[in-house]
Design a protein around this motif. Structure first.
Motif, PDB file in Angstrom:
ATOM      1  N   VAL A   1      21.179  43.652   4.856  1.00 38.04           N
ATOM      2  CA  VAL A   1      21.751  42.296   4.856  1.00 38.04           C
ATOM      3  C   VAL A   1      22.926  42.308   3.885  1.00 38.04           C
ATOM      4  CG1 VAL A   1      21.298  39.866   4.313  1.00 38.04           C
ATOM      5  CG2 VAL A   1      19.478  41.277   5.326  1.00 38.04           C
ATOM      6  N   ALA A   2      24.099  41.971   4.394  1.00 39.18           N
ATOM      7  CA  ALA A   2      25.301  41.994   3.534  1.00 39.18           C
ATOM      8  C   ALA A   2      25.329  40.756   2.648  1.00 39.18           C
ATOM      9  CB  ALA A   2      26.551  42.050   4.411  1.00 39.18           C
ATOM     10  N   ILE A   3      25.876  40.925   1.442  1.00 42.76           N
ATOM     11  CA  ILE A   3      26.048  39.777   0.548  1.00 42.76           C
ATOM     12  C   ILE A   3      27.054  38.815   1.203  1.00 42.76           C
ATOM     13  CG2 ILE A   3      26.856  39.059  -1.753  1.00 42.76           C
ATOM     14  CD1 ILE A   3      24.091  40.577  -1.629  1.00 42.76           C
ATOM     15  N   GLY A   4      26.734  37.522   1.156  1.00 44.24           N
ATOM     16  CA  GLY A   4      27.581  36.525   1.819  1.00 44.24           C
ATOM     17  C   GLY A   4      27.027  36.114   3.166  1.00 44.24           C
ATOM     18  N   GLN A   5      26.006  36.854   3.670  1.00 44.75           N
ATOM     19  CA  GLN A   5      25.383  36.453   4.928  1.00 44.75           C
ATOM     20  C   GLN A   5      24.251  35.460   4.643  1.00 44.75           C
ATOM     21  OE1 GLN A   5      24.408  40.299   6.764  1.00 44.75           O
ATOM     22  NE2 GLN A   5      26.015  39.895   8.265  1.00 44.75           N
ATOM     23  N   LEU A   6      23.912  34.689   5.666  1.00 43.57           N
ATOM     24  CA  LEU A   6      22.854  33.687   5.521  1.00 43.57           C
ATOM     25  C   LEU A   6      21.537  34.272   6.036  1.00 43.57           C
ATOM     26  CD1 LEU A   6      22.410  30.631   4.796  1.00 43.57           C
ATOM     27  CD2 LEU A   6      22.567  30.194   7.253  1.00 43.57           C
ATOM     28  N   VAL A   7      20.503  34.199   5.207  1.00 41.79           N
ATOM     29  CA  VAL A   7      19.172  34.639   5.645  1.00 41.79           C
ATOM     30  C   VAL A   7      18.416  33.395   6.123  1.00 41.79           C
ATOM     31  CG1 VAL A   7      17.026  35.762   4.958  1.00 41.79           C
ATOM     32  CG2 VAL A   7      19.173  36.530   3.978  1.00 41.79           C
TER      33      VAL A   7
END
Ligand SMILES: CC(C)(COP(=O)(O)OP(=O)(O)OC[C@H]1O[C@@H](n2cnc3c(N)ncnc32)[C@H](O)[C@@H]1OP(=O)(O)O)[C@@H](O)C(=O)NCCC(=O)NCCS
Length: 171
Positions: free
Chosen positions: A80-86
């Motif tokens: 999961v890339a930083i800045g993506q929404l989980v």
């Protein structure tokens, strides 16, 4: 058991609640503080979100305090890339007596494109407690859709496996 006993046991069982009453969604925007040394989301952070999302569905069903008693194995299918929404979706799959299985599905959304990908799924077991930490008998859960009925059935097999594992761990 006489009529009085039957009446009392019926009164002791809380009325059932539909699965849909526990359905929850919890989202977190990943921040640089949550990254691993490669710059993507630290797995332990995702596990924390999963526990939180699971506890939401459990608390909505129980309407009392709930504690995590077990988490089944988890697999992380993609970074999961930083800045993506989980995005975490949870609901109660099955109630046993004082414990319940909650399923959590984890998706990641790229906010620039809107694309959502499946990252992980997890099954957690929560126990309902009162203020004195005494276990509480939960209302049964009523599966209504085909999917809910399937999950309800499979939860029984998973519970049997978990309880066998617990016995093995005791030695
Ligand atoms: C959860 C807790 C109250 C259970 O107490 P206990 O006296 O061991 O209770 P029991 O053995 O009677 O188990 C209670 C229920 O949990 C279920 N359970 C126990 N261990 C389990 C496991 N490893 N996996 C799945 N279910 C489990 C039991 O089957 C029972 O379910 P049922 O009533 O629906 O049949 C106790 O273990 C506890 O406080 N654990 C710590 C919880 C916590 O703080 N979690 C946060 C982690 S920091």
């Amino acid at each position: 058991m006489g009529w009085w006993g039957i009446l009392n046991s019926v009164q002791d069982t809380p009325p059932g609640k539909a699965v849909r009453e526990s359905i929850s969604e919890y989202s977190e925007l990943t921040l640089p503080n949550d990254s691993n040394s490669l710059g993507s989301l630290f797995g332990g952070k995702l596990m924390q979100y999963v526990d939180l999302a699971g506890s939401l569905a459990a608390a909505r069903h129980a309407r009392t305090a709930v504690v995590t008693v077990s988490v089944d194995s988890m697999t992380f299918l993609r970074p999961v890339a930083i800045g993506q929404l989980v995005i975490l979706r949870s609901s109660v799959n099955r109630v046993f007596r004082t414990s319940m299985e909650v399923g959590v599905k984890v998706l990641v959304e790229d906010l620039r494109t809107g694309q959502q990908d499946h990252v992980s799924s997890a099954y957690l077991t929560f126990v309902a407690l009162d203020q004195e930490r005494r276990k509480i008998v939960l209302p049964p859960v009523i599966p209504e859709t085909q999917e809910e009925i399937r999950r309800y059935g499979e939860a029984g097999d998973r519970r049997a496996y978990r309880l066998r594992q617990k016995e093995r761990e005791k030695g």
